[in-house]
Design a protein around this motif. Structure first.
Motif, PDB file in Angstrom:
ATOM      1  N   ALA A 243      30.823   6.240   5.795  1.00 15.52           N
ATOM      2  CA  ALA A 243      30.398   6.794   6.986  1.00 15.52           C
ATOM      3  C   ALA A 243      29.555   7.470   7.154  1.00 15.52           C
ATOM      4  O   ALA A 243      30.571   8.744   7.231  1.00 15.52           O
ATOM      5  CB  ALA A 243      32.035   6.011   7.933  1.00 15.52           C
ATOM      6  N   ALA A 244      28.759   7.665   7.902  1.00 21.54           N
ATOM      7  CA  ALA A 244      27.916   8.951   8.788  1.00 21.54           C
ATOM      8  C   ALA A 244      28.569   8.816  10.073  1.00 21.54           C
ATOM      9  O   ALA A 244      28.081   8.266  11.146  1.00 21.54           O
ATOM     10  CB  ALA A 244      26.775   8.992   8.938  1.00 21.54           C
ATOM     11  N   VAL A 245      29.571   9.405  10.352  1.00 19.81           N
ATOM     12  CA  VAL A 245      30.095   8.896  11.738  1.00 19.81           C
ATOM     13  C   VAL A 245      30.058  10.869  12.538  1.00 19.81           C
ATOM     14  O   VAL A 245      30.285  12.246  12.468  1.00 19.81           O
ATOM     15  CB  VAL A 245      31.580   9.253  11.815  1.00 19.81           C
ATOM     16  N   GLN A 246      29.533  10.120  13.777  1.00 21.16           N
ATOM     17  CA  GLN A 246      29.204  11.790  14.717  1.00 21.16           C
ATOM     18  C   GLN A 246      29.793  10.868  16.107  1.00 21.16           C
ATOM     19  O   GLN A 246      30.096   9.835  16.222  1.00 21.16           O
ATOM     20  CB  GLN A 246      27.824  11.963  15.088  1.00 21.16           C
ATOM     21  N   GLY A 247      30.028  12.361  17.315  1.00 19.26           N
ATOM     22  CA  GLY A 247      30.547  11.837  18.045  1.00 19.26           C
ATOM     23  C   GLY A 247      31.675  11.091  18.798  1.00 19.26           C
ATOM     24  O   GLY A 247      32.635  11.481  17.905  1.00 19.26           O
TER      25      GLY A 247
END
Length: 263
Positions: free
Chosen positions: A120-124
């Motif tokens: 998972a590439a998670v931002q915000g």
């Protein structure tokens, strides 16, 4: 695949495949990738459609947020367009509600398949269902603006999309309880320190960091990685003797494979 992609994108999911790497993108940035039963069905379908050569699946969200969680319209009398209101579901037979939630959970379970590695590439924001979707993956690479929160209890609910076990395995029971009971935000520094995030990088470097990790995951032989993942998953539930036996059996298969001896 392009025709299927169109159908999935209608419900907020984009699936792309590049040889051994698939990318599943939540693609409703205008609404911060809020989730719905339609999106969950699209995620289930994305998992079903993965070609056999895919080894790594990257999950990402377009825009400033990974996913702000469940669309609150689900709890209004009108519900989400085309979907039953959760209030109406609650008024029906308990066994029907149980079966409905079980179907929703399928969108969160296939990410731990032993023939895949999922990142998972998670931002915000990764809130509620968004947090649980990030937890469903094997690994999480996070931007330094990440904000995790399990807000269900503040709404009088519980996390029911398979996140409780994954969260406890990552951070331990007491820390998981505190996070869930308070519904507070967990930021990047704490996420990395507690094991929620495998890696935290500046937001501008998120894509590059994920690409580097994917390349490293693809370097070893697939069979060895898959066997190792299965062993690590079983280590959580098996007693030591059973786990040791599983290690011996897996290594026997590896030795025989390296020696060119088939089953």
């Amino acid at each position: 695949m392009s025709e299927v992609n169109t159908l999935l994108e209608r419900d907020g999911v984009r699936l792309t495949v590049d040889d051994t790497v698939a990318t599943v993108t939540l693609c409703n940035p205008a609404k911060r990738n809020v989730q719905s039963p339609a999106l969950w069905r699209a995620l289930i379908e994305a998992g079903r459609l993965l070609p056999g050569q895919v080894r790594v699946v990257v999950l990402r969200g377009e825009g400033v947020s990974f996913s702000a969680g469940l669309d609150r319209k689900a709890f209004t009398p009108e519900g989400i367009d085309g979907e039953p209101s959760f209030l109406d579901l609650a008024r029906g037979p308990e066994e029907d509600l149980d079966a409905t939630i079980a179907e929703y959970q399928k969108a969160f379970t296939w990410w731990r398949r032993t023939d895949l590695l999922t990142v998972a590439a998670v931002q915000g924001h990764a809130i509620g269902a968004g947090f649980q979707l990030a937890l469903a993956c094997d690994l999480r690479v996070c931007a330094d603006d990440v904000q995790f929160a399990m807000r269900e209890t503040t709404l009088g609910l519980v996390p029911d999309l398979t996140g409780t076990k994954n969260l406890v395995e990552l951070v331990g029971y007491s820390r998981a309880l505190e996070m869930c009971a308070t519904g507070r935000f967990v930021h990047a520094v704490e996420a990395e320190r507690t094991g929620l995030a495998n890696l935290v990088v500046p937001a501008a470097e998120l894509d590059a960091a994920v690409a580097d990790l994917v390349a490293a995951l693809l370097a070893p032989p697939r069979s060895a990685v898959n066997e190792t993942k299965a062993l690590l998953r079983s280590a959580v539930s098996l007693d030591p003797e059973a786990q040791h036996a599983a290690e011996r059996a897996a290594q026997t298969r590896r030795f025989r494979d390296l020696a060119g001896i088939g089953d």
